[in-house]
Design a protein around this motif. Structure first.
Motif, short mmCIF file in Angstrom:
data_model
loop_
_atom_site.label_atom_id
_atom_site.label_comp_id
_atom_site.label_asym_id
_atom_site.label_seq_id
_atom_site.Cartn_x
_atom_site.Cartn_y
_atom_site.Cartn_z
N SER A 428 0.83 -1.20 0.00
CA SER A 428 0.00 0.00 0.00
C SER A 428 0.87 1.25 0.00
O SER A 428 0.55 2.25 -0.67
CB SER A 428 -0.93 0.00 1.21
N LEU A 429 1.97 1.22 0.73
CA LEU A 429 2.87 2.36 0.76
C LEU A 429 3.52 2.57 -0.60
O LEU A 429 3.65 3.71 -1.08
CB LEU A 429 3.93 2.15 1.84
N ASP A 430 3.92 1.46 -1.25
CA ASP A 430 4.49 1.56 -2.60
C ASP A 430 3.48 2.15 -3.57
O ASP A 430 3.84 2.97 -4.43
CB ASP A 430 4.92 0.17 -3.09
N LYS A 431 2.22 1.73 -3.44
CA LYS A 431 1.16 2.26 -4.31
C LYS A 431 1.02 3.77 -4.12
O LYS A 431 0.92 4.53 -5.09
CB LYS A 431 -0.15 1.57 -4.00
N LYS A 432 1.00 4.19 -2.87
CA LYS A 432 0.89 5.62 -2.56
C LYS A 432 2.01 6.42 -3.23
O LYS A 432 1.77 7.43 -3.90
CB LYS A 432 0.91 5.80 -1.05
N ARG A 433 3.23 5.94 -3.06
CA ARG A 433 4.39 6.66 -3.62
C ARG A 433 4.34 6.68 -5.14
O ARG A 433 4.70 7.68 -5.78
CB ARG A 433 5.68 6.00 -3.12
N LYS A 434 3.92 5.56 -5.72
CA LYS A 434 3.83 5.45 -7.17
C LYS A 434 2.83 6.44 -7.76
O LYS A 434 3.11 7.12 -8.76
CB LYS A 434 3.42 4.01 -7.54
N ILE A 435 1.66 6.55 -7.12
CA ILE A 435 0.63 7.47 -7.60
C ILE A 435 1.05 8.92 -7.41
O ILE A 435 0.82 9.78 -8.26
CB ILE A 435 -0.72 7.21 -6.91
N ILE A 436 1.71 9.22 -6.28
CA ILE A 436 2.20 10.57 -6.03
C ILE A 436 3.19 10.97 -7.12
O ILE A 436 3.13 12.08 -7.70
CB ILE A 436 2.86 10.68 -4.64
N ASP A 437 4.12 10.06 -7.44
CA ASP A 437 5.12 10.34 -8.48
C ASP A 437 4.43 10.56 -9.83
O ASP A 437 4.81 11.46 -10.59
CB ASP A 437 6.12 9.18 -8.60
N ARG A 438 3.43 9.76 -10.14
CA ARG A 438 2.71 9.87 -11.41
C ARG A 438 2.02 11.24 -11.53
O ARG A 438 2.09 11.90 -12.56
CB ARG A 438 1.69 8.76 -11.55
N ILE A 439 1.34 11.65 -10.44
CA ILE A 439 0.62 12.92 -10.47
C ILE A 439 1.59 14.09 -10.58
O ILE A 439 1.35 15.06 -11.31
CB ILE A 439 -0.27 13.07 -9.21
#
Length: 442
Positions: A428-439
């Motif tokens: 879940s933490l990896d997902k959060k970081r991934k989406i933040i980077d994408r945005i």
């Protein structure tokens, strides 16, 4: 009943759609006063919706799966599994710019105003899940709990907010009773309920009359009494307590309904008001409320946060528990140290204990010294002159017939479950970081 969840599980288990529609039609008519035709149409629509969201892809739509259920891991049951989950939640939130955030395991969070002179303290509490059929009682106790969490930070609450969800078949008047319970406390302590939200549980996809929700509170103060400030050599004090939602639930589901009245008071809030008014909160290092998980749970959290060992004297604590409540708990073989007592725990330098005791007693609330903070870690309790381990169990003290059936013992595969929880939290933490980077890139 969660129609959507039922439909999805059935489809995943290979149940034919026509058979599933028959089953759902029958289940819906057990709950809703409706025609066969309407129940069948609702069943068909439920299956269509379930199928549409059963198989999804992509980071945002794909849910992380641990394979461990909330009940298995004791989440919400204020024991070791619950505490472990909250540590993982703090990891996912990460380090924030807040003065007190989730990593401190405090009752509330706090941020500093731009001028640097005030703290804004925010908290939220969920109503007791077993008080759905008693909306006034649920509202009273959850409002009091939210206010407690502001007060124990040494702050004065300034506003309340509520969130109420009633399932599709619930009576609208549940909302009114719940609000009446909240505003009973609100008016007694002169803190307004200023805003809120009212929705159905799961919209059209959850049938029945279950109610849930929460109350939030906001406070302001110049000095905080967060747990991390406790120091070795400090004295631990505790006020009298008669419990709240948990004790009420015990009384209700064991047929000892008269004990519920013992919980209807604002003594905790009165004690905190007296301490704030006297200015003594600036001398106190830490305060907390004895909530679900009891003194056992609070001791573990404070010890971990402050890096101290806490030692308690059981006879002194016993004297501060409301007699009818204590008699009920002991007659049912429920450990009073493992449930919410609605008591205030204060950790302060020894030289101020006399003033604290006098101030609280003058407000009409009993208080006494119940222990001390020492160098070290963990917690101990002195019983009959002997120091005994005082760690929380896997779940809080079992206080209803169903909870006694489930038990309090740590499951044999707890360590394996922890590894699964670690993995899921990491994903879940990896997902959060991934989406933040994408945005950010977009």
């Amino acid at each position: 009943m969660d129609i959507e969840g039922y439909a999805k599980r059935a489809l995943l288990n290979g149940v034919e759609e026509s058979e599933l529609e028959d089953i759902l039609t029958s289940r819906i008519r057990e709950v809703k006063n409706t025609t066969q035709k309407h129940a069948r149409e609702l069943s068909k629509a439920s299956v269509v919706e379930a199928k549409s969201t059963l198989h999804v892809s992509g980071d945002v739509l794909t849910s992380t799966v641990s394979g461990i259920s909330m009940g298995q891991f004791g989440v919400g049951s204020r024991g070791t599994g619950d505490f472990y989950t909250h540590e993982k939640i703090a990891e996912i939130i990460g380090k924030t710019g807040a003065f007190v955030d989730s990593s401190h395991l405090d009752d509330s969070g706090a941020v500093i105003t731009d001028d640097g002179f005030k703290y804004i303290i925010v908290t939220v509490d969920g109503m007791h899940s077993r008080l759905s059929d008693f909306p006034y009682l649920a509202g009273f106790h959850v409002a009091r709990a939210a206010l407690r969490d502001i007060y124990v930070m040494g702050a004065r609450p300034v506003a309340l907010l509520s969130d109420i969800h009633v399932a599709d078949d619930g009576d609208v008047a549940k909302i009114f009773d719940h609000i009446a319970g909240i505003t009973t406390v609100s008016e007694l302590i002169d803190v307004p309920l200023v805003t809120g939200s009212t929705l159905r549980v799961g919209g059209d996809m959850v049938i029945g009359d279950r109610m849930t929700g929460g109350v939030g509170a906001v406070g302001v103060e110049s000095n905080l009494t967060s747990r991390i400030q406790a120091k070795a050599g400090d004295v631990i004090l505790m006020t009298e307590g008669a419990g709240g939602g948990t004790v009420s639930t015990t009384a209700l589901y064991y047929g000892m309904h008269g004990v519920v009245d013992e919980t209807i008071n604002i003594k905790f809030l009165d004690a905190c008001e007296a301490l704030i008014e006297s200015g003594l909160t600036s001398k106190i290092h830490a305060m907390t409320d004895v909530t679900n998980g009891g003194v056992r749970g609070d001791a573990k959290e404070i010890s971990r946060t402050a890096g101290l060992k806490l030692v308690f004297e059981e006879p002194r604590m016993r004297k501060l528990v409301n007699p009818p409540v204590l008699n009920m708990l002991e007659s049912l073989e429920i450990d009073y140290l493992g449930v919410s007592l609605d008591s205030l725990l204060i950790i302060a330098p020894e030289e101020y204990t006399g003033d604290i005791i006098e101030t609280v007693r003058n407000s009409g609330v009993d208080i006494d010294i119940v222990g001390k903070a020492e160098e070290g870690s963990g917690a101990e309790i002195i019983i009959d002159g002997k120091k005994c381990d005082f760690t929380p169990r896997f779940r809080e003290s079992a206080y209803t017939p169903i909870k006694k059936m489930v038990g309090e013992e740590e499951p044999l595969d707890f360590e394996d479950m922890k590894h699964a929880i670690d993995k899921a939290a990491g994903e879940s933490l990896d997902k959060k970081r991934k989406i933040i980077d994408r945005i950010k890139k977009d």
